[in-house]
Scaffold this active site. Structure first.
Site, PDB file in Angstrom:
ATOM      1  N   ARG A 145      -1.858  -6.452  -0.298  1.00 61.59           N
ATOM      2  CA  ARG A 145      -2.549  -5.155  -0.489  1.00 61.59           C
ATOM      3  C   ARG A 145      -3.095  -5.042  -1.912  1.00 61.59           C
ATOM      4  O   ARG A 145      -4.196  -4.534  -2.125  1.00 61.59           O
ATOM      5  CB  ARG A 145      -1.588  -4.001  -0.172  1.00 61.59           C
ATOM      6  CG  ARG A 145      -1.371  -3.843   1.324  1.00 61.59           C
ATOM      7  CD  ARG A 145      -0.091  -3.113   1.665  1.00 61.59           C
ATOM      8  NE  ARG A 145      -0.023  -1.758   1.188  1.00 61.59           N
ATOM      9  CZ  ARG A 145       1.095  -1.026   1.200  1.00 61.59           C
ATOM     10  NH1 ARG A 145       2.221  -1.543   1.675  1.00 61.59           N
ATOM     11  NH2 ARG A 145       1.076   0.207   0.755  1.00 61.59           N
ATOM     12  N   ARG A 197      10.067   3.292  -1.324  1.00 61.17           N
ATOM     13  CA  ARG A 197       9.476   4.530  -0.769  1.00 61.17           C
ATOM     14  C   ARG A 197      10.084   4.891   0.591  1.00 61.17           C
ATOM     15  O   ARG A 197      10.350   4.038   1.422  1.00 61.17           O
ATOM     16  CB  ARG A 197       7.973   4.340  -0.590  1.00 61.17           C
ATOM     17  CG  ARG A 197       7.339   5.487   0.202  1.00 61.17           C
ATOM     18  CD  ARG A 197       5.857   5.472   0.204  1.00 61.17           C
ATOM     19  NE  ARG A 197       5.270   4.192   0.497  1.00 61.17           N
ATOM     20  CZ  ARG A 197       3.993   3.895   0.268  1.00 61.17           C
ATOM     21  NH1 ARG A 197       3.187   4.803  -0.242  1.00 61.17           N
ATOM     22  NH2 ARG A 197       3.519   2.717   0.556  1.00 61.17           N
ATOM     23  N   ARG A 223     -12.696   2.576   0.164  1.00 59.89           N
ATOM     24  CA  ARG A 223     -12.049   1.407  -0.425  1.00 59.89           C
ATOM     25  C   ARG A 223     -13.006   0.239  -0.566  1.00 59.89           C
ATOM     26  O   ARG A 223     -12.597  -0.827  -1.027  1.00 59.89           O
ATOM     27  CB  ARG A 223     -10.902   0.966   0.482  1.00 59.89           C
ATOM     28  CG  ARG A 223      -9.556   1.550   0.106  1.00 59.89           C
ATOM     29  CD  ARG A 223      -8.658   1.316   1.297  1.00 59.89           C
ATOM     30  NE  ARG A 223      -7.331   0.942   0.937  1.00 59.89           N
ATOM     31  CZ  ARG A 223      -6.286   1.751   1.085  1.00 59.89           C
ATOM     32  NH1 ARG A 223      -6.432   2.986   1.501  1.00 59.89           N
ATOM     33  NH2 ARG A 223      -5.090   1.321   0.804  1.00 59.89           N
ATOM     34  N   ARG A 250       7.796   2.615   5.910  1.00 60.99           N
ATOM     35  CA  ARG A 250       6.614   2.010   6.514  1.00 60.99           C
ATOM     36  C   ARG A 250       6.806   0.520   6.766  1.00 60.99           C
ATOM     37  O   ARG A 250       7.402  -0.176   5.955  1.00 60.99           O
ATOM     38  CB  ARG A 250       5.400   2.218   5.595  1.00 60.99           C
ATOM     39  CG  ARG A 250       4.767   3.569   5.793  1.00 60.99           C
ATOM     40  CD  ARG A 250       3.756   3.929   4.769  1.00 60.99           C
ATOM     41  NE  ARG A 250       2.815   2.879   4.398  1.00 60.99           N
ATOM     42  CZ  ARG A 250       1.839   3.057   3.518  1.00 60.99           C
ATOM     43  NH1 ARG A 250       1.679   4.240   2.938  1.00 60.99           N
ATOM     44  NH2 ARG A 250       1.024   2.083   3.215  1.00 60.99           N
ATOM     45  N   LYS A 268      -1.077   8.286  -4.940  1.00 63.14           N
ATOM     46  CA  LYS A 268      -2.167   9.095  -4.374  1.00 63.14           C
ATOM     47  C   LYS A 268      -1.604  10.127  -3.398  1.00 63.14           C
ATOM     48  O   LYS A 268      -1.943  11.301  -3.454  1.00 63.14           O
ATOM     49  CB  LYS A 268      -3.191   8.192  -3.646  1.00 63.14           C
ATOM     50  CG  LYS A 268      -3.808   7.117  -4.535  1.00 63.14           C
ATOM     51  CD  LYS A 268      -4.812   6.251  -3.796  1.00 63.14           C
ATOM     52  CE  LYS A 268      -4.241   5.410  -2.678  1.00 63.14           C
ATOM     53  NZ  LYS A 268      -3.311   4.335  -3.124  1.00 63.14           N
TER      54      LYS A 268
HETATM   55  P1  AP5 Z   1       2.727   7.176  -2.947  1.00 62.06           P
HETATM   56  O1  AP5 Z   1       2.350   8.530  -3.385  1.00 62.06           O
HETATM   57  O2  AP5 Z   1       3.196   7.011  -1.548  1.00 62.06           O
HETATM   58  O3  AP5 Z   1       1.559   6.118  -3.302  1.00 62.06           O
HETATM   59  P2  AP5 Z   1       0.131   5.898  -2.657  1.00 62.06           P
HETATM   60  O4  AP5 Z   1      -0.827   5.665  -3.773  1.00 62.06           O
HETATM   61  O5  AP5 Z   1      -0.186   6.993  -1.691  1.00 62.06           O
HETATM   62  O6  AP5 Z   1       0.431   4.511  -1.947  1.00 62.06           O
HETATM   63  P3  AP5 Z   1       0.090   3.928  -0.506  1.00 62.06           P
HETATM   64  O7  AP5 Z   1       0.981   2.720  -0.323  1.00 62.06           O
HETATM   65  O8  AP5 Z   1       0.165   4.966   0.566  1.00 62.06           O
HETATM   66  O9  AP5 Z   1      -1.327   3.439  -0.713  1.00 62.06           O
HETATM   67  P4  AP5 Z   1      -2.067   2.402   0.080  1.00 62.06           P
HETATM   68  O10 AP5 Z   1      -3.393   2.669  -0.453  1.00 62.06           O
HETATM   69  O11 AP5 Z   1      -1.596   1.006   0.016  1.00 62.06           O
HETATM   70  O12 AP5 Z   1      -1.694   2.752   1.607  1.00 62.06           O
HETATM   71  P5  AP5 Z   1      -2.525   3.458   2.756  1.00 62.06           P
HETATM   72  O13 AP5 Z   1      -1.571   4.186   3.606  1.00 62.06           O
HETATM   73  O14 AP5 Z   1      -3.702   4.162   2.203  1.00 62.06           O
HETATM   74  O15 AP5 Z   1       3.863   6.642  -3.980  1.00 62.06           O
HETATM   75  C1  AP5 Z   1       4.488   5.386  -3.784  1.00 62.06           C
HETATM   76  C2  AP5 Z   1       5.983   5.513  -4.173  1.00 62.06           C
HETATM   77  O16 AP5 Z   1       6.076   5.722  -5.583  1.00 62.06           O
HETATM   78  C3  AP5 Z   1       6.691   6.705  -3.507  1.00 62.06           C
HETATM   79  O17 AP5 Z   1       8.017   6.326  -3.192  1.00 62.06           O
HETATM   80  C4  AP5 Z   1       6.685   7.796  -4.603  1.00 62.06           C
HETATM   81  O18 AP5 Z   1       7.815   8.666  -4.491  1.00 62.06           O
HETATM   82  C5  AP5 Z   1       6.752   6.959  -5.875  1.00 62.06           C
HETATM   83  N1  AP5 Z   1       6.019   7.578  -6.987  1.00 62.06           N
HETATM   84  C6  AP5 Z   1       4.868   8.316  -6.929  1.00 62.06           C
HETATM   85  N2  AP5 Z   1       4.483   8.687  -8.189  1.00 62.06           N
HETATM   86  C7  AP5 Z   1       5.396   8.150  -9.035  1.00 62.06           C
HETATM   87  C8  AP5 Z   1       5.548   8.168 -10.462  1.00 62.06           C
HETATM   88  N3  AP5 Z   1       4.674   8.803 -11.265  1.00 62.06           N
HETATM   89  N4  AP5 Z   1       6.600   7.514 -11.000  1.00 62.06           N
HETATM   90  C9  AP5 Z   1       7.494   6.849 -10.216  1.00 62.06           C
HETATM   91  N5  AP5 Z   1       7.412   6.797  -8.861  1.00 62.06           N
HETATM   92  C10 AP5 Z   1       6.370   7.437  -8.283  1.00 62.06           C
HETATM   93  O19 AP5 Z   1      -3.100   2.183   3.527  1.00 62.06           O
HETATM   94  C11 AP5 Z   1      -2.252   1.350   4.303  1.00 62.06           C
HETATM   95  C12 AP5 Z   1      -3.115   0.295   5.005  1.00 62.06           C
HETATM   96  O20 AP5 Z   1      -4.065   0.939   5.885  1.00 62.06           O
HETATM   97  C13 AP5 Z   1      -3.989  -0.575   4.075  1.00 62.06           C
HETATM   98  O21 AP5 Z   1      -3.265  -1.700   3.598  1.00 62.06           O
HETATM   99  C14 AP5 Z   1      -5.123  -0.967   5.032  1.00 62.06           C
HETATM  100  O22 AP5 Z   1      -4.723  -1.988   5.902  1.00 62.06           O
HETATM  101  C15 AP5 Z   1      -5.330   0.297   5.845  1.00 62.06           C
HETATM  102  N6  AP5 Z   1      -6.333   1.219   5.275  1.00 62.06           N
HETATM  103  C16 AP5 Z   1      -6.100   2.510   4.857  1.00 62.06           C
HETATM  104  N7  AP5 Z   1      -7.230   3.066   4.392  1.00 62.06           N
HETATM  105  C17 AP5 Z   1      -8.203   2.118   4.527  1.00 62.06           C
HETATM  106  C18 AP5 Z   1      -9.588   2.097   4.188  1.00 62.06           C
HETATM  107  N8  AP5 Z   1     -10.206   3.159   3.630  1.00 62.06           N
HETATM  108  N9  AP5 Z   1     -10.272   0.949   4.417  1.00 62.06           N
HETATM  109  C19 AP5 Z   1      -9.680  -0.132   5.009  1.00 62.06           C
HETATM  110  N10 AP5 Z   1      -8.359  -0.173   5.322  1.00 62.06           N
HETATM  111  C20 AP5 Z   1      -7.630   0.949   5.090  1.00 62.06           C
END
Ligand code: AP5
Length: 210
Positions: A168, A123, A89, A157, A14
């Site tokens: 997660r 990552r 979410r 991270r 994402k």
């Molecule tokens: P990346 O692009 O970083 O993936 P992402 O989908 O953004 O993953 P996140 O881990 O950031 O998502 P998340 O939803 O768990 O975390 P968030 O910060 O929102 O890509 C991942 C890796 O893969 C990278 O190294 C990239 O280079 C590689 N890659 C990308 N595309 C690729 C491809 N096609 N092929 C191969 N490799 C590829 O949330 C963190 C925490 O915050 C949650 O656990 C929760 O506690 C809290 N939180 C955040 N939002 C909320 C909410 N709305 N409600 C409640 N809690 C929340």
């Protein structure tokens, strides 16, 4: 104003795709994960409350997230809509969002669970501009130098470890994936195969947004 939602499991890509389509859409990326990490770093009350959930790989309570989004959407750059990354979410978050802004497209990036752990554990991000890289799948072009801003500082991270990733993923399947049907019924849900080359995924997302 009309906004876009980038939807999918942790590590689906994402954040990677949000950075690539920002210029084409003209919409700013609004990542609740990034906002929470900034609050944790700043030691604000929201950050202190959120940290215990984030460290455990659990969702932060809806009221905390909805308050953050209500504030963020008031900022000047959000006047024409935003690109949500990692929000909503839960059904209550989606219901709150429908009272805040119109959503034109929900882009669901699908990646099998078996691919998620290696994506997350490899990552790293630029400490200066936030560009996202991966040790094997998406390394910097020049070793130790960010492709976007040229910085040599990178970070990983705290929640990017195999144990927290499983929590997660469980939170995603139990609390977030039911939203797919909620948005499918509204006719704005677009599924994109996220288990491919990054460029191909970007092309398909931009086509879905036309
Ligand atoms: P990346 O692009 O970083 O993936 P992402 O989908 O953004 O993953 P996140 O881990 O950031 O998502 P998340 O939803 O768990 O975390 P968030 O910060 O929102 O890509 C991942 C890796 O893969 C990278 O190294 C990239 O280079 C590689 N890659 C990308 N595309 C690729 C491809 N096609 N092929 C191969 N490799 C590829 O949330 C963190 C925490 O915050 C949650 O656990 C929760 O506690 C809290 N939180 C955040 N939002 C909320 C909410 N709305 N409600 C409640 N809690 C929340």
């Amino acid at each position: 104003m009309e906004s876009i939602v980038l939807f999918g499991p942790p590590g689906a890509g994402k954040g990677t795709q949000a950075q690539r389509i920002m210029d084409s859409t003209g919409l700013p990326q609004v990542s609740t994960g990034d906002m929470l990490r900034a609050a944790v770093s700043a030691g604000t009350p929201t950050g202190i409350e959120a940290k215990k959930y984030m460290d455990a790989g659990q969702l932060v309570p809806d009221e905390v997230i909805i308050a953050l989004i209500k504030d963020r959407i008031q900022e000047a750059d959000a006047v024409n809509g935003v690109m949500f990354d990692g929000f909503p979410r839960t059904i209550p978050q989606a219901e709150a969002l429908s009272g805040i802004t119109e959503v034109s497209h929900v882009i669901a990036i699908e990646v099998p669970d078996g691919k998620i752990v290696e994506r997350i554990c490899g990552r790293y991000t630029c400490a200066d501009c936030g560009a996202v890289f991966h040790d094997s799948f998406n390394p910097t072009t020049v070793e130790g130098k960010c492709d976007s801003c040229g910085s040599g500082q990178f970070k990983r991270r705290a929640d990017d470890n195999a144990d927290t990733v499983m929590s997660r993923l469980n939170a995603y399947h139990e609390q977030t994936s039911p939203l797919a049907d909620w948005y499918r019924l509204k006719g704005i849900f677009h599924v994109i195969d996220g288990d491919r080359e990054i460029d191909h995924i970007t092309e398909d997302i931009l086509s879905a947004l036309k």
